[in-house]
Scaffold this motif. Structure first.
Motif, PDB file in Angstrom:
ATOM      1  N   GLY A  30       0.788  -1.224   0.000  1.00 23.87           N
ATOM      2  CA  GLY A  30       0.000   0.000   0.000  1.00 23.87           C
ATOM      3  C   GLY A  30       0.820   1.274   0.000  1.00 23.87           C
ATOM      4  N   GLY A  31       2.127   1.155   0.170  1.00 25.66           N
ATOM      5  CA  GLY A  31       2.985   2.339   0.136  1.00 25.66           C
ATOM      6  C   GLY A  31       2.814   3.253   1.334  1.00 25.66           C
ATOM      7  N   ALA A  32       2.580   2.667   2.512  1.00 22.85           N
ATOM      8  CA  ALA A  32       2.406   3.475   3.719  1.00 22.85           C
ATOM      9  C   ALA A  32       3.678   4.260   4.014  1.00 22.85           C
ATOM     10  CB  ALA A  32       2.055   2.583   4.908  1.00 22.85           C
ATOM     11  N   THR A  33       3.504   5.521   4.379  1.00 25.89           N
ATOM     12  CA  THR A  33       4.631   6.357   4.781  1.00 25.89           C
ATOM     13  C   THR A  33       5.189   5.859   6.097  1.00 25.89           C
ATOM     14  OG1 THR A  33       3.556   8.229   3.719  1.00 25.89           O
ATOM     15  CG2 THR A  33       5.350   8.728   5.243  1.00 25.89           C
ATOM     16  N   SER A  34       4.300   5.530   7.016  1.00 21.83           N
ATOM     17  CA  SER A  34       4.715   4.918   8.271  1.00 21.83           C
ATOM     18  C   SER A  34       3.758   3.773   8.574  1.00 21.83           C
ATOM     19  CB  SER A  34       4.731   5.933   9.417  1.00 21.83           C
ATOM     20  OG  SER A  34       3.423   6.298   9.768  1.00 21.83           O
ATOM     21  N   PHE A  35       4.302   2.769   9.251  1.00 18.71           N
ATOM     22  CA  PHE A  35       3.519   1.597   9.607  1.00 18.71           C
ATOM     23  C   PHE A  35       3.825   1.240  11.048  1.00 18.71           C
ATOM     24  CE2 PHE A  35       3.257  -3.029  10.185  1.00 18.71           C
ATOM     25  CZ  PHE A  35       1.931  -3.245   9.838  1.00 18.71           C
ATOM     26  N   ILE A  36       2.779   1.115  11.847  1.00 23.02           N
ATOM     27  CA  ILE A  36       2.906   0.686  13.238  1.00 23.02           C
ATOM     28  C   ILE A  36       2.136  -0.614  13.377  1.00 23.02           C
ATOM     29  CG2 ILE A  36       2.306   1.186  15.636  1.00 23.02           C
ATOM     30  CD1 ILE A  36       2.560   4.152  14.963  1.00 23.02           C
ATOM     31  N   GLU A  37       2.763  -1.582  14.024  1.00 25.03           N
ATOM     32  CA  GLU A  37       2.092  -2.844  14.304  1.00 25.03           C
ATOM     33  C   GLU A  37       1.592  -2.805  15.742  1.00 25.03           C
ATOM     34  OE1 GLU A  37       3.181  -7.572  14.303  1.00 25.03           O
ATOM     35  OE2 GLU A  37       4.189  -6.253  12.860  1.00 25.03           O
ATOM     36  N   ALA A  38       0.302  -2.924  15.914  1.00 28.39           N
ATOM     37  CA  ALA A  38      -0.312  -2.856  17.241  1.00 28.39           C
ATOM     38  C   ALA A  38       0.102  -4.039  18.100  1.00 28.39           C
ATOM     39  CB  ALA A  38      -1.835  -2.826  17.112  1.00 28.39           C
ATOM     40  N   ASP A  39       0.128  -3.801  19.388  1.00 26.35           N
ATOM     41  CA  ASP A  39       0.448  -4.818  20.380  1.00 26.35           C
ATOM     42  C   ASP A  39      -0.849  -5.228  21.070  1.00 26.35           C
ATOM     43  OD1 ASP A  39       1.338  -6.387  22.475  1.00 26.35           O
ATOM     44  OD2 ASP A  39       2.626  -4.838  23.346  1.00 26.35           O
ATOM     45  N   LEU A  40      -1.266  -6.473  20.881  1.00 31.20           N
ATOM     46  CA  LEU A  40      -2.512  -6.945  21.488  1.00 31.20           C
ATOM     47  C   LEU A  40      -2.280  -7.769  22.749  1.00 31.20           C
ATOM     48  CD1 LEU A  40      -4.856  -7.823  18.493  1.00 31.20           C
ATOM     49  CD2 LEU A  40      -4.385  -5.631  19.585  1.00 31.20           C
ATOM     50  N   TYR A  41      -1.098  -7.644  23.332  1.00 37.04           N
ATOM     51  CA  TYR A  41      -0.864  -8.283  24.629  1.00 37.04           C
ATOM     52  C   TYR A  41      -1.554  -7.431  25.686  1.00 37.04           C
ATOM     53  CZ  TYR A  41       2.410 -11.654  22.755  1.00 37.04           C
ATOM     54  OH  TYR A  41       2.972 -12.688  22.054  1.00 37.04           O
ATOM     55  N   LEU A  42      -2.842  -7.638  25.838  1.00 40.04           N
ATOM     56  CA  LEU A  42      -3.683  -6.861  26.745  1.00 40.04           C
ATOM     57  C   LEU A  42      -4.266  -7.787  27.802  1.00 40.04           C
ATOM     58  CD1 LEU A  42      -5.741  -5.010  23.955  1.00 40.04           C
ATOM     59  CD2 LEU A  42      -3.639  -4.209  25.072  1.00 40.04           C
ATOM     60  N   PRO A  43      -4.592  -7.245  28.975  1.00 43.04           N
ATOM     61  CA  PRO A  43      -5.285  -8.096  29.945  1.00 43.04           C
ATOM     62  C   PRO A  43      -6.662  -8.477  29.402  1.00 43.04           C
ATOM     63  CG  PRO A  43      -5.301  -5.812  30.668  1.00 43.04           C
ATOM     64  CD  PRO A  43      -4.434  -5.873  29.441  1.00 43.04           C
ATOM     65  N   LEU A  44      -7.199  -9.587  29.888  1.00 40.73           N
ATOM     66  CA  LEU A  44      -8.567  -9.936  29.509  1.00 40.73           C
ATOM     67  C   LEU A  44      -9.506  -8.863  30.040  1.00 40.73           C
ATOM     68  CD1 LEU A  44      -8.648 -13.765  30.232  1.00 40.73           C
ATOM     69  CD2 LEU A  44      -8.555 -12.623  28.006  1.00 40.73           C
ATOM     70  N   TYR A  45     -10.502  -8.512  29.214  1.00 44.46           N
ATOM     71  CA  TYR A  45     -11.432  -7.486  29.683  1.00 44.46           C
ATOM     72  C   TYR A  45     -12.155  -7.985  30.929  1.00 44.46           C
ATOM     73  CZ  TYR A  45     -15.029  -4.235  30.495  1.00 44.46           C
ATOM     74  OH  TYR A  45     -15.824  -3.326  31.140  1.00 44.46           O
ATOM     75  N   ASP A  46     -12.214  -7.118  31.927  1.00 46.19           N
ATOM     76  CA  ASP A  46     -12.871  -7.423  33.197  1.00 46.19           C
ATOM     77  C   ASP A  46     -13.412  -6.106  33.740  1.00 46.19           C
ATOM     78  OD1 ASP A  46     -13.506  -7.893  35.881  1.00 46.19           O
ATOM     79  OD2 ASP A  46     -11.702  -9.047  36.286  1.00 46.19           O
ATOM     80  N   GLY A  47     -14.716  -5.995  33.832  1.00 45.66           N
ATOM     81  CA  GLY A  47     -15.337  -4.776  34.341  1.00 45.66           C
ATOM     82  C   GLY A  47     -14.866  -4.402  35.732  1.00 45.66           C
ATOM     83  N   ASP A  48     -14.572  -5.404  36.565  1.00 45.13           N
ATOM     84  CA  ASP A  48     -14.063  -5.107  37.905  1.00 45.13           C
ATOM     85  C   ASP A  48     -12.678  -4.474  37.835  1.00 45.13           C
ATOM     86  OD1 ASP A  48     -16.369  -6.101  39.073  1.00 45.13           O
ATOM     87  OD2 ASP A  48     -15.514  -8.087  39.438  1.00 45.13           O
ATOM     88  N   LEU A  49     -11.830  -4.980  36.933  1.00 45.38           N
ATOM     89  CA  LEU A  49     -10.498  -4.399  36.741  1.00 45.38           C
ATOM     90  C   LEU A  49     -10.617  -2.954  36.263  1.00 45.38           C
ATOM     91  CD1 LEU A  49      -7.366  -4.626  36.435  1.00 45.38           C
ATOM     92  CD2 LEU A  49      -7.809  -5.437  34.104  1.00 45.38           C
ATOM     93  N   GLU A  50     -11.502  -2.745  35.303  1.00 49.92           N
ATOM     94  CA  GLU A  50     -11.697  -1.388  34.785  1.00 49.92           C
ATOM     95  C   GLU A  50     -12.179  -0.454  35.894  1.00 49.92           C
ATOM     96  OE1 GLU A  50     -14.217   1.059  31.401  1.00 49.92           O
ATOM     97  OE2 GLU A  50     -14.647  -1.068  31.715  1.00 49.92           O
ATOM     98  N   GLU A  51     -13.120  -0.910  36.695  1.00 45.79           N
ATOM     99  CA  GLU A  51     -13.655  -0.079  37.774  1.00 45.79           C
ATOM    100  C   GLU A  51     -12.589   0.235  38.823  1.00 45.79           C
ATOM    101  OE1 GLU A  51     -16.992  -0.477  41.244  1.00 45.79           O
ATOM    102  OE2 GLU A  51     -17.494  -1.285  39.267  1.00 45.79           O
ATOM    103  N   ALA A  52     -11.768  -0.756  39.147  1.00 45.69           N
ATOM    104  CA  ALA A  52     -10.766  -0.576  40.201  1.00 45.69           C
ATOM    105  C   ALA A  52      -9.548   0.217  39.741  1.00 45.69           C
ATOM    106  CB  ALA A  52     -10.310  -1.943  40.722  1.00 45.69           C
ATOM    107  N   LYS A  53      -9.115  -0.022  38.507  1.00 48.10           N
ATOM    108  CA  LYS A  53      -7.852   0.569  38.056  1.00 48.10           C
ATOM    109  C   LYS A  53      -7.970   1.444  36.821  1.00 48.10           C
ATOM    110  CE  LYS A  53      -5.042  -3.063  40.054  1.00 48.10           C
ATOM    111  NZ  LYS A  53      -3.981  -4.034  39.845  1.00 48.10           N
ATOM    112  N   GLY A  54      -9.149   1.494  36.219  1.00 47.33           N
ATOM    113  CA  GLY A  54      -9.311   2.283  35.001  1.00 47.33           C
ATOM    114  C   GLY A  54      -8.823   1.529  33.773  1.00 47.33           C
ATOM    115  N   ILE A  55      -8.650   2.261  32.701  1.00 45.90           N
ATOM    116  CA  ILE A  55      -8.204   1.682  31.432  1.00 45.90           C
ATOM    117  C   ILE A  55      -6.700   1.394  31.535  1.00 45.90           C
ATOM    118  CG2 ILE A  55      -7.903   2.117  28.956  1.00 45.90           C
ATOM    119  CD1 ILE A  55     -10.843   1.795  29.749  1.00 45.90           C
ATOM    120  N   PRO A  56      -6.280   0.149  31.258  1.00 43.57           N
ATOM    121  CA  PRO A  56      -4.848  -0.153  31.286  1.00 43.57           C
ATOM    122  C   PRO A  56      -4.084   0.692  30.254  1.00 43.57           C
ATOM    123  CG  PRO A  56      -6.134  -2.174  31.285  1.00 43.57           C
ATOM    124  CD  PRO A  56      -7.092  -1.051  31.003  1.00 43.57           C
ATOM    125  N   ALA A  57      -2.850   1.017  30.574  1.00 39.63           N
ATOM    126  CA  ALA A  57      -2.020   1.840  29.685  1.00 39.63           C
ATOM    127  C   ALA A  57      -1.893   1.199  28.303  1.00 39.63           C
ATOM    128  CB  ALA A  57      -0.651   2.063  30.307  1.00 39.63           C
TER     129      ALA A  57
END
Length: 182
Positions: A30-57
């Motif tokens: 595609g001729g991208a000027t810049s390309f970033i590969e996302a990192d999906l090493y994320l915690p499993l979604y947990d509403g309790d985690l979100e409530e206690a600590k907010g959105i993980p960095a």
């Protein structure tokens, strides 16, 4: 188009994943000027985690990358006729962040699988999963790389042929959407 910043999201965590190779090829072809590969090493979604600590960095970083990219390519393997849990988890987490990073974002979908169909059902599943985000999904041509272990060169590039042709056309359509969005 002078610049084209592309974010690639692979639904596979494996380093040697063919879906990782496919998003890299999207950037190259595609001729991208810049390309970033996302990192999906994320915690499993947990509403309790979100409530206690907010959105993980790590989740906020992904959300910011989506918001800041001109366009996004997502490549998914097909696990049991659907997308991977890793990819679904990332979509669920990003939906919890402030703002609407996917809104009107040009997005191209693709897949690479060991089977002959190339992930057709997973792409259909992913299209459904993307509906609430109101992204601008490119409708085609579909890039469905079947029997993927035989479709890449040793250097990670797609072998010349119909897959590279479809990829070129899909990326051309994605870049046209980016131009419209500007």
């Amino acid at each position: 188009m002078a610049t084209f910043d592309l974010l690639g999201i692979s639904g596979s965590l494996r380093k040697g994943s063919f879906n990782r190779k496919l998003i890299r090829e999207a950037g190259r072809i595609g001729g991208a000027t810049s390309f970033i590969e996302a990192d999906l090493y994320l915690p499993l979604y947990d509403g309790d985690l979100e409530e206690a600590k907010g959105i993980p960095a790590s989740v906020q970083t992904l959300s910011d990358q989506i918001a800041n990219a001109d366009a996004v390519v997502i490549s998914t393997p097909e696990y049991n006729k659907g997308i991977s849990g890793v990819l679904k988890n990332a979509l669920d987490w990003v939906s919890r962040t402030e703002g609407t990073p996917w809104m009107d974002k040009p997005v191209a979908l693709m897949s690479a699988t060991a089977g002959r169909a190339g992930g057709e059902r997973a792409q259909f599943d992913l299209r459904l999963d993307m509906v609430p985000f109101r992204a601008r999904l490119i409708q085609g041509p579909e890039v469905l790389v079947g029997q993927c272990s035989a479709q890449f060169e040793e250097n990670g590039q797609l072998k010349e042929g119909s897959y590279t042709d479809f990829m070129g056309k899909l990326m051309g359509a994605l870049k046209a959407e980016v131009a419209l969005a500007r």
